[in-house]
Design a protein around this motif. Structure first.
Motif, mmCIF file in Angstrom:
data_model
loop_
_atom_site.group_PDB
_atom_site.id
_atom_site.type_symbol
_atom_site.label_atom_id
_atom_site.label_comp_id
_atom_site.label_asym_id
_atom_site.label_seq_id
_atom_site.Cartn_x
_atom_site.Cartn_y
_atom_site.Cartn_z
ATOM 1 N N ASP A 193 0.812 -1.218 0.000
ATOM 2 C CA ASP A 193 0.000 0.000 0.000
ATOM 3 C C ASP A 193 0.847 1.270 0.000
ATOM 4 N N TYR A 194 1.899 1.281 0.804
ATOM 5 C CA TYR A 194 2.616 2.534 1.045
ATOM 6 C C TYR A 194 4.101 2.485 0.675
ATOM 7 N N LEU B 184 5.150 5.103 -1.963
ATOM 8 C CA LEU B 184 5.060 6.446 -1.389
ATOM 9 C C LEU B 184 6.259 6.706 -0.486
ATOM 10 N N ARG C 225 9.969 3.855 12.167
ATOM 11 C CA ARG C 225 9.219 4.601 13.189
ATOM 12 C C ARG C 225 7.919 5.183 12.651
ATOM 13 N N HIS C 226 7.949 5.694 11.429
ATOM 14 C CA HIS C 226 6.788 6.449 10.956
ATOM 15 C C HIS C 226 5.883 5.655 10.029
ATOM 16 N N LEU C 227 6.341 4.494 9.559
ATOM 17 C CA LEU C 227 5.455 3.685 8.719
ATOM 18 C C LEU C 227 5.149 2.326 9.361
ATOM 19 N N PRO D 146 3.744 2.285 13.479
ATOM 20 C CA PRO D 146 2.340 2.686 13.687
ATOM 21 C C PRO D 146 1.333 1.802 12.948
ATOM 22 N N ARG D 147 1.686 1.291 11.788
ATOM 23 C CA ARG D 147 0.706 0.514 11.029
ATOM 24 C C ARG D 147 0.680 -0.964 11.442
ATOM 25 N N ASP E 15 -5.415 3.842 14.088
ATOM 26 C CA ASP E 15 -6.127 4.478 12.976
ATOM 27 C C ASP E 15 -6.421 3.457 11.891
ATOM 28 N N ALA E 16 -7.541 3.623 11.288
ATOM 29 C CA ALA E 16 -7.929 2.684 10.239
ATOM 30 C C ALA E 16 -6.964 2.764 9.065
ATOM 31 N N PHE F 70 -0.126 9.150 -6.352
ATOM 32 C CA PHE F 70 -0.629 7.855 -6.804
ATOM 33 C C PHE F 70 -2.155 7.847 -6.887
ATOM 34 N N ASN G 119 -3.783 5.819 -1.517
ATOM 35 C CA ASN G 119 -2.739 5.695 -0.503
ATOM 36 C C ASN G 119 -1.656 6.750 -0.646
#
Lengths: 513, 229
Positions: free
Chosen positions: A412-413, A416, A429-431, A434-435, A512-513, B75, B78
């Motif tokens: 998904d990320y 990005l 730490r930031h991806l 938290p997820r 968070d969703a 994108f 996301n």
């Protein structure tokens, strides 16, 4: 990304060192194998026979039970499904204690038999071991089969109803094909779990007729200090585990961590009074079978809770320390391996990570002992070693939760994050962190509970004055101090469930969703 | 100028591109679904292997990882991390580790204000509307301030009015930052609205850009098939 490769490889190396390395160490110190005697053959036969019977019985009961749960709506259904997940994190010694209170010579069943003038029954020996294994694995099997049932699209049942199918037609066209897919994997998982069973055999088995290979390794090492024999048994155990693991590669193993079991299927074919009564009886019987032993622990334990010897409280503290250390090590190993598995997208990494599913904690423990013995006093390291081995043993479950979740995050990320230059710690730490909160919370809860209740390596390293709580309970039981053991079992049960609940909740809270 | 003399590989699929885009041009990338529009953008951004040359103002981008390329990309979905606030999502464009100086924090606030989100920096994506979330992604493009802006069907989930509003905002930002814009779209109207030129992607090839009015007045066969009239 080379850092991922480096840390992942180091973690994999540690796992291999613990599994294959310890096996090699046992050989090296054994200086040749002793002959495989009659007792060893008996242990091998017992291991395979009891595992086969345990898995078969679990599945035999699980199929009608899962069908009943799948097609009925009733009060407490969600609670029952939750309860079916509990034995997985239930400390073995606690369950054994509960089963003794129900099925033992002075348990409820024997009392009832005496009332009608029959002989009391005994729980020790072959049938006791199988009974305990069914107690542990019937719920697991039921959950896995239930998943299969709920995976059949409800439209198919509607179609069947509109075509006027009876229960037999539905079984032939819908249910049996599903079972053919689900049951082989379920059987293998349970077979493997029972094959490497140690604590159940230690508490309920023993003697020439009811000794598993794991227990035989323990006896060869602890009672006879015959390393040659321990090494040979370790090899047999490892080969057996590996063989099953290889078969398992061919069969899709069910994931076990199923979500969405709260649905039920409307079945127009199963509305007869007869079928309703059968399902109600099945569900009631299973609930009693699962709940009664736990209730007995509470009943026996509560009165002694405030007059327990201090040794139990100290043992509780030790176990909590071991459990928390094991959580840290599980993460330290699991995270890098999961990251490498996602990066490589190969099943090899996961396969190596899961090799511990086939490995035996007793073999690992024996190996660590012979490695540590020349260097230092292994008994002084009993607790750290226990924490480490517990962590390695909970690794397959950690990977099963972390790898798919991390894979989804990267799908998904990943681009990005790549485009923004989030690498190393920033990405972690930031991806990731938290997820991954939910699977991480689950993993931490699971490994804490498994470690808290583990009675394996610690029995091998048993320092007389510093036992963990499960070992202390076992010793109290062996000394027939049942009231104290009951109090300890209640504390162990409560702390295992609390640890799992706390970590798992922590992962769910305001995510968070 | 963006120069492509390359074959971009995406699994078994290969896309050939021999073309160049002048600096500051706004280009729509259109073509049938599955023709490789997204592959073209992913290749330029560095997410896929590409042989040959992908160059910006004469500098070869091939050896550079995605983050080091002079590219911002939005994108299909996301684009925001749901666990970070709008301001943090923008701040990632400046510092991937989120350790911002005072000056940089001010820049983030200004960028949010510029896209019409003043005061909403503390919200998480779940508390924003679809249009607002798209604006956060554009604010990040603004702080990154890269010469190439790649949009991969970014506003597909928005309604027609909001979509036009976003396209106008994109065109405005591209003008202000003098960015060269490549935007994948399956809506010919999007291209007519903001694009100077159109790159047609069909049959494993990305064709050189043609002036927008011209290509729609006299569409080549592949485009005619796609447009269906």
């Amino acid at each position: 990304m080379t850092r991922t490769t480096a840390t992942g490889s180091i973690a994999l190396a540690v796992v291999l060192l613990f599994t294959l390395g310890t096996l090699a160490a046992v050989f090296w110190r054994a200086e040749g194998l002793s002959g495989f005697g009659t007792a060893d053959w008996a242990a091998l036969r017992f291991s395979v026979v009891q595992a086969t019977l345990s898995a078969t019985l679990s599945i035999l009961f699980a199929v009608p039970l899962a069908r009943a749960i799948a097609r009925r709506r009733f009060r407490g259904r969600g609670l029952l499904i939750l309860l079916l997940g509990a034995p997985f994190i239930l400390p073995t010694i606690v369950a054994v204690f509960g089963l003794i209170s129900v099925f033992g010579r002075s348990g409820i069943v024997s009392d009832l038999l005496r009332l009608v003038g029959l002989e009391p029954i005994s729980i020790y020996g072959f049938h006791g071991v199988v009974l305990a294994h069914v107690f542990f694995n019937l719920p697991l099997a039921t959950r896995l089969v239930l998943q299969g049932w709920l995976a059949i699209p409800s439209e198919r049942f509607r179609l069947a109803a509109s075509l006027g199918f009876g229960p037999r037609d539905i079984a032939r066209t819908l249910e049996r094909p599903m079972l053919r897919e689900v049951l082989p994997g379920t059987f293998l998982v349970i077979f493997l779990l029972c094959l490497t069973s140690f604590a159940v055999a230690l508490a309920l088995g023993g003697g020439p007729k009811a000794t598993t290979i794991e227990l035989a390794i323990y006896q060869a090492f602890n009672l006879e200090f015959d390393l040659g024999k321990a090494a040979l048994l370790a090899l047999v155990q490892f080969a057996l585990g590996l063989a099953v693991a290889l078969v398992a590669l061919k069969v899709a193993l069910p994931s076990g961590i199923g979500a969405g079991l709260d649905r039920s299927v409307t079945r127009w074919d199963a509305q007869t009074q007869m079928l309703r009564a059968v399902d109600a009886a099945l569900i009631s019987a299973a609930t009693v079978f699962l709940v009664l032993p736990m209730a007995m622990i509470a009943l026996d334990g509560v009165p002694r809770l405030f007059s327990l010897p201090a040794s139990i409280w100290w043992a509780t503290l030790r176990s909590l320390g071991v459990a928390l250390a094991s959580v840290l090590v599980t993460l330290a190993l699991g995270f890098p391996i999961a990251a490498l598995a996602v990066k490589r997208r190969g099943r090899l990494v996961e396969g190596i990570g899961s090799i511990t599913l086939a490995a035996s904690p007793l073999v690992i423990g024996t190996g660590l002992f012979v490695i540590l013995f020349p260097l230092t006093d292994p008994f002084a390291l009993a607790l750290p070693v226990t924490a480490l081995v517990n962590a390695v043993m909970s690794l397959p479950f950690a990977l099963r939760a972390l790898v798919p979740a991390l894979g989804q995050i990267e799908a998904d990320y990943g681009r990005l994050a790549d485009g923004l230059g989030m690498t190393g710690m920033a990405r972690f730490r930031h991806l990731w962190l938290p997820r991954l909160r939910r699977p991480l919370g689950f993993t931490m809860g699971l490994s804490a509970a498994l470690s808290m209740g583990d009675l394996g390596v610690i029995a091998l390293f048993a320092a007389p004055d510093a036992p963990t709580l499960p070992l202390q309970i076992y010793r109290l039981m062996a000394a027939y101090r049942m009231p104290d053991a009951a109090g300890g079992a209640l504390i162990l049960l409560a702390s295992s469930l609390a640890l799992f609940w706390l970590f798992d909740r922590g992962g769910r809270a305001d995510a968070d969703a | 100028m963006l120069t492509l003399e390359t074959t971009i590989r995406n699994g078994d699929f290969a896309l050939r591109a021999d073309l160049s885009v002048a600096t500051g041009r706004r280009v729509a990338v259109i073509g049938p679904s599955g023709s490789g529009k997204s592959t073209l953008l992913a290749g330029i951004a560095g997410f896929l292997d590409a042989s040959g040359r992908i160059a910006w103002d004469g500098r070869d981008l091939a050896p550079l990882p995605p983050a080091a390329r002079p590219v911002s990309m939005i994108f299909q979905d996301n684009n925001l991390f749901p666990h970070l606030t709008a301001a943090q999502n923008v701040a990632l464009g400046l510092r991937p580790n989120l350790r911002l100086s005072r000056v940089e924090e001010t820049r983030v606030d200004e960028a949010l204000a510029h896209v019409g989100l003043a005061g909403l920096g503390a919200r998480k994506p779940g508390q924003l509307s679809g249009g607002q979330a798209a604006r956060v992604a554009l604010a990040r493009v603004l702080v990154r301030d890269q010469p190439i802006l790649l949009l991969d069907e970014p506003f597909g989930a928005l309604g027609p009015a909001l979509r036009d509003e976003m396209l106008d905002l994109v065109a405005q930002l591209a003008r202000e930052t003098r960015a060269t814009l490549l935007m994948v779209s399956h809506e010919p109207d999007d291209a007519r609205r903001i694009a100077d030129e159109v790159i047609l992607v069909a049959d494993g090839t990305a064709y050189p850009p043609v002036v927008t009015a011209e290509i729609f007045a006299n569409p080549p066969e592949a485009l005619r098939d796609y447009l269906g009239d």
